[in-house]
Design a protein around this motif. Structure first.
Motif, PDB file in Angstrom:
ATOM      1  N   MET A   1     -13.074  -6.126   4.925  1.00 11.75           N
ATOM      2  CA  MET A   1     -11.927  -5.264   5.247  1.00 11.75           C
ATOM      3  C   MET A   1     -11.399  -4.568   3.994  1.00 11.75           C
ATOM      4  O   MET A   1     -11.235  -5.198   2.948  1.00 11.75           O
ATOM      5  N   SER A   2     -11.112  -3.283   4.123  1.00 13.64           N
ATOM      6  CA  SER A   2     -10.543  -2.524   3.006  1.00 13.64           C
ATOM      7  C   SER A   2      -9.086  -2.925   2.768  1.00 13.64           C
ATOM      8  O   SER A   2      -8.385  -3.297   3.706  1.00 13.64           O
ATOM      9  N   ILE A   3      -8.656  -2.835   1.515  1.00 12.37           N
ATOM     10  CA  ILE A   3      -7.228  -2.954   1.198  1.00 12.37           C
ATOM     11  C   ILE A   3      -6.591  -1.625   1.596  1.00 12.37           C
ATOM     12  O   ILE A   3      -7.023  -0.556   1.149  1.00 12.37           O
ATOM     13  N   ILE A   4      -5.556  -1.682   2.450  1.00 14.80           N
ATOM     14  CA  ILE A   4      -4.888  -0.451   2.900  1.00 14.80           C
ATOM     15  C   ILE A   4      -3.637  -0.227   2.059  1.00 14.80           C
ATOM     16  O   ILE A   4      -2.726  -1.060   2.042  1.00 14.80           O
ATOM     17  N   VAL A   5      -3.625   0.892   1.364  1.00 11.55           N
ATOM     18  CA  VAL A   5      -2.480   1.257   0.521  1.00 11.55           C
ATOM     19  C   VAL A   5      -1.714   2.374   1.221  1.00 11.55           C
ATOM     20  O   VAL A   5      -2.276   3.417   1.558  1.00 11.55           O
ATOM     21  N   GLY A   6      -0.426   2.147   1.471  1.00 13.56           N
ATOM     22  CA  GLY A   6       0.422   3.199   2.022  1.00 13.56           C
ATOM     23  C   GLY A   6       0.978   4.045   0.891  1.00 13.56           C
ATOM     24  O   GLY A   6       1.379   3.505  -0.143  1.00 13.56           O
ATOM     25  N   LEU A   7       0.962   5.360   1.069  1.00 10.12           N
ATOM     26  CA  LEU A   7       1.532   6.275   0.064  1.00 10.12           C
ATOM     27  C   LEU A   7       2.622   7.077   0.747  1.00 10.12           C
ATOM     28  O   LEU A   7       2.382   7.728   1.766  1.00 10.12           O
ATOM     29  N   THR A   8       3.832   7.019   0.205  1.00  4.38           N
ATOM     30  CA  THR A   8       4.930   7.740   0.830  1.00  4.38           C
ATOM     31  C   THR A   8       5.880   8.296  -0.214  1.00  4.38           C
ATOM     32  O   THR A   8       5.727   8.036  -1.413  1.00  4.38           O
ATOM     33  N   PRO A 106     -13.580  -0.365  -0.836  1.00  3.22           N
ATOM     34  CA  PRO A 106     -12.731  -1.530  -1.125  1.00  3.22           C
ATOM     35  C   PRO A 106     -11.242  -1.234  -0.929  1.00  3.22           C
ATOM     36  O   PRO A 106     -10.471  -2.082  -0.507  1.00  3.22           O
ATOM     37  N   ILE A 107     -10.845   0.019  -1.269  1.00  2.00           N
ATOM     38  CA  ILE A 107      -9.445   0.439  -1.116  1.00  2.00           C
ATOM     39  C   ILE A 107      -9.418   1.769  -0.370  1.00  2.00           C
ATOM     40  O   ILE A 107     -10.207   2.667  -0.681  1.00  2.00           O
ATOM     41  N   VAL A 108      -8.520   1.882   0.621  1.00  2.19           N
ATOM     42  CA  VAL A 108      -8.278   3.169   1.287  1.00  2.19           C
ATOM     43  C   VAL A 108      -6.778   3.438   1.233  1.00  2.19           C
ATOM     44  O   VAL A 108      -5.981   2.519   1.033  1.00  2.19           O
ATOM     45  N   MET A 109      -6.411   4.704   1.407  1.00  3.90           N
ATOM     46  CA  MET A 109      -4.998   5.068   1.297  1.00  3.90           C
ATOM     47  C   MET A 109      -4.560   5.885   2.498  1.00  3.90           C
ATOM     48  O   MET A 109      -5.267   6.799   2.935  1.00  3.90           O
ATOM     49  N   LYS A 110      -3.394   5.522   3.037  1.00  6.19           N
ATOM     50  CA  LYS A 110      -2.792   6.289   4.135  1.00  6.19           C
ATOM     51  C   LYS A 110      -1.531   6.963   3.612  1.00  6.19           C
ATOM     52  O   LYS A 110      -0.590   6.291   3.192  1.00  6.19           O
ATOM     53  N   GLU A 111      -1.541   8.293   3.603  1.00  4.74           N
ATOM     54  CA  GLU A 111      -0.388   9.055   3.109  1.00  4.74           C
ATOM     55  C   GLU A 111       0.456   9.488   4.302  1.00  4.74           C
ATOM     56  O   GLU A 111      -0.036  10.098   5.236  1.00  4.74           O
ATOM     57  N   SER A 112       1.733   9.110   4.286  1.00  6.48           N
ATOM     58  CA  SER A 112       2.646   9.495   5.366  1.00  6.48           C
ATOM     59  C   SER A 112       4.061   9.637   4.813  1.00  6.48           C
ATOM     60  O   SER A 112       4.561   8.744   4.135  1.00  6.48           O
ATOM     61  N   ALA A 113       4.701  10.762   5.145  1.00 10.29           N
ATOM     62  CA  ALA A 113       6.078  10.999   4.692  1.00 10.29           C
ATOM     63  C   ALA A 113       7.047  10.022   5.356  1.00 10.29           C
ATOM     64  O   ALA A 113       8.092   9.692   4.805  1.00 10.29           O
ATOM     65  N   ILE A 114       6.698   9.567   6.569  1.00 11.12           N
ATOM     66  CA  ILE A 114       7.610   8.710   7.345  1.00 11.12           C
ATOM     67  C   ILE A 114       7.006   7.322   7.559  1.00 11.12           C
ATOM     68  O   ILE A 114       7.095   6.746   8.627  1.00 11.12           O
ATOM     69  N   LEU A 115       6.391   6.809   6.520  1.00 10.61           N
ATOM     70  CA  LEU A 115       5.732   5.497   6.573  1.00 10.61           C
ATOM     71  C   LEU A 115       6.734   4.407   6.973  1.00 10.61           C
ATOM     72  O   LEU A 115       6.487   3.627   7.896  1.00 10.61           O
TER      73      LEU A 115
END
Length: 199
Positions: A1-8, A106-115
């Motif tokens: 499983m990838s590490i999920i990084v939230g970007l906000t 290994p790492i993925v990133m989810k970019e959301s203004a309203i995380l």
């Protein structure tokens, strides 16, 4: 499983710039706003969204008139909630599919203004918050969108305050035009790798 990084980060904080730098360092980025726009162009979504409004929100080309919808929902929480109920579950499905496609990363990133506003941080392993001084954010948005200071302030005041986001984030990037972001991004990637025994 990838590490999920939230970007906000709030409007004008420079999330897109930061996201592109993470991508440059090999991290796949899911831009929630872009994916949501593509989903809103799907014919069944167009029809479902039209049902919310008494006035037409469909253009001659058969797509949704986003600027009109933005105006209609800005002070109408009920209509905004109905819109979110249509779009957000589809974005979640889309993200889940995207995760499968990037399962080798290994790492993925989810970019959301309203995380935080949408509770999406619950699905992230860590959150990176991008901040910038308010006057810098206002100037960026005025230049980018050709809007007035009052319009930008109205959006800023409708968003969750940075103080609350700071409390709930594991990493902070200050994007104030004065320093290189690259070193911050490299150190964050390294730290995530180390903490998750990826290196």
């Amino acid at each position: 499983m990838s590490i999920i990084v939230g970007l906000t980060g709030g409007i004008g904080s420079g999330k897109t710039t930061v996201a592109k730098l993470f991508e440059k360092h090999g991290i796949p980025i899911y831009i929630a706003d872009e994916r949501a726009r593509a989903i809103m162009d799907q014919p069944d979504v167009v029809q479902a969204v039209q049902q919310i409004f008494t006035t037409s929100v469909i253009t001659e080309q058969g797509t949704l008139d986003r600027s009109k919808i933005k105006q209609l929902v800005f002070d109408a929480k009920d209509q905004l909630n109905k819109l979110n109920q249509i779009v957000h579950p589809r974005v979640k499905e889309d993200f889940d599919q995207w995760l499968i496609e990037h399962k080798e990363a290994p790492i993925v990133m989810k970019e959301s203004a309203i995380l935080f506003e949408n509770g999406l941080e619950k699905n992230c392993d860590v959150v990176v918050l991008v901040i910038a001084p308010e006057e810098v954010r206002i100037e960026r948005v005025m230049n980018r969108d050709g809007v007035s200071k009052e319009q930008v302030m109205k959006i800023i005041n409708n968003q969750m305050k940075d103080e609350e986001k700071l409390r709930r984030s594991q990493y902070i990037i200050e994007n104030n035009n004065k320093k290189s972001l690259e070193s911050d991004i490299i150190s964050i990637i390294r730290d995530i790798n180390l903490k998750n025994h990826l290196i």
